[in-house]
Design an enzyme around this catalytic site. Sequence first.
Site, mmCIF file in Angstrom:
data_model
loop_
_atom_site.group_PDB
_atom_site.id
_atom_site.type_symbol
_atom_site.label_atom_id
_atom_site.label_comp_id
_atom_site.label_asym_id
_atom_site.label_seq_id
_atom_site.Cartn_x
_atom_site.Cartn_y
_atom_site.Cartn_z
ATOM 1 N N ARG A 188 -8.373 11.125 -7.635
ATOM 2 C CA ARG A 188 -9.425 10.352 -6.995
ATOM 3 C C ARG A 188 -10.697 11.187 -6.870
ATOM 4 O O ARG A 188 -11.789 10.666 -6.763
ATOM 5 C CB ARG A 188 -8.860 9.926 -5.653
ATOM 6 C CG ARG A 188 -9.661 10.231 -4.497
ATOM 7 C CD ARG A 188 -9.758 9.005 -3.668
ATOM 8 N NE ARG A 188 -10.946 9.107 -2.907
ATOM 9 C CZ ARG A 188 -11.060 8.774 -1.659
ATOM 10 N NH1 ARG A 188 -10.026 8.283 -1.049
ATOM 11 N NH2 ARG A 188 -12.188 8.899 -1.047
ATOM 12 N N ARG A 242 -3.642 8.896 -5.647
ATOM 13 C CA ARG A 242 -4.282 7.945 -6.547
ATOM 14 C C ARG A 242 -4.487 8.583 -7.917
ATOM 15 O O ARG A 242 -4.959 9.715 -8.005
ATOM 16 C CB ARG A 242 -5.631 7.544 -5.963
ATOM 17 C CG ARG A 242 -6.313 6.449 -6.726
ATOM 18 C CD ARG A 242 -7.375 5.854 -5.855
ATOM 19 N NE ARG A 242 -8.093 4.793 -6.502
ATOM 20 C CZ ARG A 242 -8.871 3.951 -5.829
ATOM 21 N NH1 ARG A 242 -9.018 4.068 -4.528
ATOM 22 N NH2 ARG A 242 -9.510 3.001 -6.460
ATOM 23 N N GLU A 253 -0.961 4.311 -7.923
ATOM 24 C CA GLU A 253 -0.644 5.297 -6.893
ATOM 25 C C GLU A 253 0.663 5.980 -7.291
ATOM 26 O O GLU A 253 1.663 5.296 -7.567
ATOM 27 C CB GLU A 253 -0.519 4.589 -5.539
ATOM 28 C CG GLU A 253 -0.355 5.493 -4.352
ATOM 29 C CD GLU A 253 -1.684 6.001 -3.755
ATOM 30 O OE1 GLU A 253 -2.771 5.744 -4.333
ATOM 31 O OE2 GLU A 253 -1.620 6.663 -2.712
ATOM 32 N N ARG A 304 -17.392 1.673 -0.945
ATOM 33 C CA ARG A 304 -16.423 1.264 0.060
ATOM 34 C C ARG A 304 -16.917 -0.044 0.646
ATOM 35 O O ARG A 304 -18.036 -0.130 1.129
ATOM 36 C CB ARG A 304 -16.313 2.322 1.160
ATOM 37 C CG ARG A 304 -15.194 2.057 2.147
ATOM 38 C CD ARG A 304 -15.217 3.043 3.303
ATOM 39 N NE ARG A 304 -14.930 4.411 2.913
ATOM 40 C CZ ARG A 304 -13.718 4.877 2.606
ATOM 41 N NH1 ARG A 304 -12.681 4.067 2.647
ATOM 42 N NH2 ARG A 304 -13.539 6.136 2.277
ATOM 43 N N LYS A 318 0.864 -1.190 0.000
ATOM 44 C CA LYS A 318 0.000 0.000 0.000
ATOM 45 C C LYS A 318 0.896 1.234 0.000
ATOM 46 O O LYS A 318 1.544 1.548 0.994
ATOM 47 C CB LYS A 318 -0.901 -0.010 1.228
ATOM 48 C CG LYS A 318 -1.856 1.143 1.240
ATOM 49 C CD LYS A 318 -2.848 1.016 2.370
ATOM 50 C CE LYS A 318 -3.841 2.137 2.339
ATOM 51 N NZ LYS A 318 -3.201 3.442 2.206
ATOM 52 N N PHE A 325 -2.057 -0.574 -10.080
ATOM 53 C CA PHE A 325 -2.676 -1.664 -9.331
ATOM 54 C C PHE A 325 -3.986 -2.177 -9.913
ATOM 55 O O PHE A 325 -4.534 -3.152 -9.424
ATOM 56 C CB PHE A 325 -2.825 -1.317 -7.848
ATOM 57 C CG PHE A 325 -3.633 -0.087 -7.525
ATOM 58 C CD1 PHE A 325 -5.011 -0.080 -7.678
ATOM 59 C CD2 PHE A 325 -3.003 1.046 -7.023
ATOM 60 C CE1 PHE A 325 -5.741 1.040 -7.361
ATOM 61 C CE2 PHE A 325 -3.745 2.184 -6.697
ATOM 62 C CZ PHE A 325 -5.129 2.170 -6.871
HETATM 63 P P1 ATP Z 1 -9.684 6.106 1.239
HETATM 64 O O1 ATP Z 1 -9.115 6.261 -0.117
HETATM 65 O O2 ATP Z 1 -9.921 4.672 1.614
HETATM 66 O O3 ATP Z 1 -10.870 6.947 1.531
HETATM 67 P P2 ATP Z 1 -7.294 7.463 2.190
HETATM 68 O O4 ATP Z 1 -7.196 8.317 0.996
HETATM 69 O O5 ATP Z 1 -7.053 8.062 3.538
HETATM 70 O O6 ATP Z 1 -8.668 6.644 2.285
HETATM 71 P P3 ATP Z 1 -6.044 5.122 2.785
HETATM 72 O O7 ATP Z 1 -7.045 4.867 3.833
HETATM 73 O O8 ATP Z 1 -4.667 5.276 3.268
HETATM 74 O O9 ATP Z 1 -6.325 6.341 1.929
HETATM 75 O O10 ATP Z 1 -6.121 3.928 1.682
HETATM 76 C C1 ATP Z 1 -6.774 3.888 0.447
HETATM 77 C C2 ATP Z 1 -5.897 4.425 -0.664
HETATM 78 O O11 ATP Z 1 -4.675 3.705 -0.752
HETATM 79 C C3 ATP Z 1 -6.440 4.247 -2.063
HETATM 80 O O12 ATP Z 1 -7.434 5.200 -2.367
HETATM 81 C C4 ATP Z 1 -5.195 4.409 -2.921
HETATM 82 O O13 ATP Z 1 -4.988 5.778 -3.191
HETATM 83 C C5 ATP Z 1 -4.083 3.969 -2.018
HETATM 84 N N1 ATP Z 1 -3.347 2.765 -2.451
HETATM 85 C C6 ATP Z 1 -2.019 2.586 -2.309
HETATM 86 N N2 ATP Z 1 -1.626 1.401 -2.757
HETATM 87 C C7 ATP Z 1 -2.722 0.770 -3.233
HETATM 88 C C8 ATP Z 1 -2.956 -0.505 -3.838
HETATM 89 N N3 ATP Z 1 -1.988 -1.371 -4.034
HETATM 90 N N4 ATP Z 1 -4.246 -0.796 -4.193
HETATM 91 C C9 ATP Z 1 -5.251 0.076 -4.003
HETATM 92 N N5 ATP Z 1 -5.080 1.294 -3.433
HETATM 93 C C10 ATP Z 1 -3.831 1.648 -3.054
#
Ligand code: ATP
Length: 589
Positions: free
Chosen positions: A270, A255, A300, A416, A250, A341
């Site tokens: 995003r 994104r 990402e 989600r 991750k 990804f």
């Molecule tokens: P969210 O996007 O879930 O609302 P956030 O922006 O705070 O929350 P995280 O909770 O840290 O992000 O995790 C989700 C995000 O992780 C994804 O939206 C994407 O941008 C990122 N990400 C990084 N690596 C990956 C991966 N291998 N597959 C999918 N998403 C990934």
Amino acid sequence: MQFARVVDVYEKIEATTKRLEMTELLVGLLRDTPRDDLDKVVYLTRGRVYPDYAGIELGLAEKMVMRVLAHATGLDDARITGLWKEKGDLGLVAQEAISARRQKPLESTPLTVSKVYQHLDAIARESGEGSQERKVRLLSELLGNATPREAKYIVRMVIGQMRLGVADMTIVDALAATFATRADRGRVERAYNVSSDLGEVARVLASKGIDGLNEIHLKLFRPIRAMLAERLETLEEIFERMGKAALEYKYDGLRVQAHISPKKIELFSRHLENITSQFPEIVEGLRNAVRGRAVIMEGEAVPVDPNTGEFLPFQEVSRRRGRKTDVERMSKEFPVTLFAFDCLLRGDEDLTSRPYTERRRALEAVIKPTDGIRHSTVRVTDDVKQAEAFFDEALQAGCEGLMAKALDSTYDAGARGYKWIKFKREYSAALSDTIDLVIVGAFAGRGKRAGSYGALLMAAYDDQDDLFRTTCKLGTGFDDETLFALPEKLKAAKRDRKPARVDSKLEPDVWFEPTTVLEVRGAELTVSPVHTAARGAIRPGAGLAIRFPRFTGRWRDDKGSEDATTTRELLEMYRQQLKQTKKGTSALA
Ligand code: ATP
């Protein structure tokens, strides 16, 4: 359709604080709207003339609109500026200025929706030399024919701030209720998630009915709303839910959704903004790495230090806005690597309804890795020990943790769910993970902070009820410069009374429409009678509050308010924290 009819409804919507009532008013409006005007009404209600991803702005700054008002009404600049200072809302300034105008039009035909739309569209399309002057002329003409009430909303449309409190999901509700049944709401939402275009959804519903929505497919250069992940606290829980799963690194970056054809490449955030011009190195990289005539993929983007090859903090990417020369310089200084990804479209094939494994194969087939474009690192396993080792590798590589993906999972746009589960390092300590909260109000500053705000009222998003529920007052972590820039930064979202979608027991000095998201770090979560997040879930009448919240310095401009941390997530974190405390491993700072 007469524009005045639409304005009637807007006024009623503005006057209500109840979401249901808002939806009913919208349904009434949509029912009365002739088919040809329907998409226009939908766009205008959002304060736009096109879907967001088109990136077409009306492009008139507030100063310019004030000039137009002076010109259209014959009032002098000082009077308009005075009104602006007094009201703080250009819509109200327009209403007042038009009713006080010197020269009333001799005769004017009532404005229609299509006339207003055409004019705004023409304003949006003007570009190049002399375009500002032509925009001014067009708007002036339109306002010259408007009644004061109409002028209020026209001006709000021009600056893109309708102040109606109508969220996209409220429009989805209203469209479903107007053209289908409540039971079909999911289909309408899906069509929106795939097309990111409520106007298009309205057009199709009106002309072909609910089954027409089946024809809305993924399309190149029209971004799809991102699939999102739930979180769980242990790898065991993840495997219990998923069985054998694909674990991916991750990455902590930005994104990016890339749309690629041999002639053109476009990148979307995003938040569905077109960010192509901010990442020339990704565009160049994809040009060399991608095979295939039509591809939509996600990845990402992470900044990498060219000297050490190590990942840099995400902030380095978020600074990439502004002038072209700056972007070019930064793309050389801190180039990003895109870790791909997912693959959603390949040729004519929409892969979103295919299982993860198949999409991953497609991804590996279409992308030939290069320095700047790589595949996300992945391991398929159902063994906790192996997963733990892989997690350590991910952290060592500079990642935040792992993203677990169910092998048979489809790509569910805009949703989600537990098909993707994030697992991050910080869960071992209570609340050392950051939380993204929405600003919904502020308390006036005193002493050193006079003239700015002493604290912000912050809310988490309740995605079941589509409400923003408060969880803390935030006053630390701001440097002076940020602090004193707050009133200006939040000006457009300021409201006199509580916005419809905010749930709060506290009465701040000013309210804000929930639009701005920032990142907060807190010491722990506590049960609190004062806050409304997850109210009643732990104790009747009490919600969850964040103790010792601190702004991390990171504005989440890439997130819409609905992308903030949800109240369910807070609850999950609270439960987790409780478990940790019981085990005596709490790391409360
Ligand atoms: P969210 O996007 O879930 O609302 P956030 O922006 O705070 O929350 P995280 O909770 O840290 O992000 O995790 C989700 C995000 O992780 C994804 O939206 C994407 O941008 C990122 N990400 C990084 N690596 C990956 C991966 N291998 N597959 C999918 N998403 C990934």
